[in-house]
Design an enzyme around this catalytic site. Structure first.
Site, mmCIF file in Angstrom:
data_model
loop_
_atom_site.group_PDB
_atom_site.id
_atom_site.type_symbol
_atom_site.label_atom_id
_atom_site.label_comp_id
_atom_site.label_asym_id
_atom_site.label_seq_id
_atom_site.Cartn_x
_atom_site.Cartn_y
_atom_site.Cartn_z
ATOM 1 C CB SER A 233 -0.891 -0.001 1.252
ATOM 2 O OG SER A 233 -1.506 1.256 1.445
ATOM 3 C CE1 TYR B 48 -3.813 -2.072 5.125
ATOM 4 C CE2 TYR B 48 -3.050 0.103 4.478
ATOM 5 C CZ TYR B 48 -3.562 -1.129 4.137
ATOM 6 O OH TYR B 48 -3.811 -1.427 2.811
#
Length: 266
Positions: free
Chosen positions: A153, A167
């Site tokens: 990501s 995350y």
């Protein structure tokens, strides 16, 4: 004249290749499965949700693909080894691995219990490592190389003010695994790369594409950082994926490809 110059698109030909996709019921996993199905690959698709898995399998079969649907999660060593075994039993080999499974859990660090942090790390990091390990053993035994694509990501490179410590840390670790395996397996013909998107259209992000006042406000703030001036669409991930699983990327390994409209460039 080199043979590939006569048919340069042959560099992207994966017809007949055997691909495993974990997280095949999620937004990227379902997309990846259908992209590879449409490109002629044989698929072993993996997901914990039996209903969603069958939906993805049906869509891939409609595209003409041979599909082995494996209702499982890559949660530990035994599960990952079983996924490889079932794929080899059905198709005889493994050529491509796409790890699209994972999760997010948003909370300020002072409000997040350590168990929640570790759960995200397990889903995004440990399970990626375990699947790469299991598939890598099979590819090494075959002795003909292979292609691995992990799911990263833009948050593996950038922080976020809204409670993304778990995350961000997990995706940075995925980038580290990608680089390390790119080096470790560089001489074997196995390439290991990652795709790192920013926001793209999916069931989870559909609200950001709406015309509500809240969505417009959030979108405006986000797009101020995106040179392309729009959010991502599924096809924006399809091209990079096909590149990374095909011969076209044979000289690329240990690389994180940002499919982000320039978000991380500015």
């Amino acid at each position: 004249m080199s043979d590939f110059l006569k048919k340069p698109l042959s560099l992207f030909d994966i017809a007949g290749e055997v691909a495993i996709i974990t997280g095949a019921s999620g937004a990227f996993g379902a997309l990846a499965s259908q992209v590879l199905a449409g490109a002629g690959a044989k698929l072993a698709i993996v997901a914990g949700s039996a209903k969603a898995l069958e939906d993805t399998a049906a869509a891939c079969r409609e595209l003409g693909a041979e599909v082995e649907a494996i209702n499982a999660r890559p949660s530990d060593e035994a599960a990952c080894e079983a996924i490889i075994s079932k794929t080899v039993e059905r198709f005889g080999r493994v050529d491509i691995l796409v790890v699209a499974s994972g999760k997010n859990d948003v909370a300020k660090i002072t409000e997040m219990a350590p168990a929640r942090f570790l759960d995200v790390m397990d889903a995004n990091v440990t399970q990626s490592w375990l699947m790469a390990r299991a598939a890598g053993k099979q590819m090494l035994a075959q002795g003909e190389g292979g292609k691995m694509v992990l799911m990263s990501s833009a948050r593996g490179l950038l922080g976020h003010p809204a409670g993304y410590t778990a995350y961000c840390a997990s995706k940075a670790a995925v980038d580290g695994i990608t680089r390390a395996l790119g080096c470790e397996w560089g001489a074997t013909g196995i390439t290991v790369n990652a795709i790192a998107p920013t926001v793209f259209r999916s069931p989870l992000t559909a609200w950001m594409f709406e015309d509500t006042e809240n969505a417009q406000t959030v979108r405006k703030g986000f797009l101020a950082r995106v040179p392309k001036g729009r959010l991502g669409e599924p096809q924006d991930l399809a091209g990079p994926l096909l590149f990374l699983v095909s011969k076209a990327s044979d000289f690329y390994t240990g690389h994180t490809l940002y499919a982000d409209g320039g978000y991380t460039a500015g």
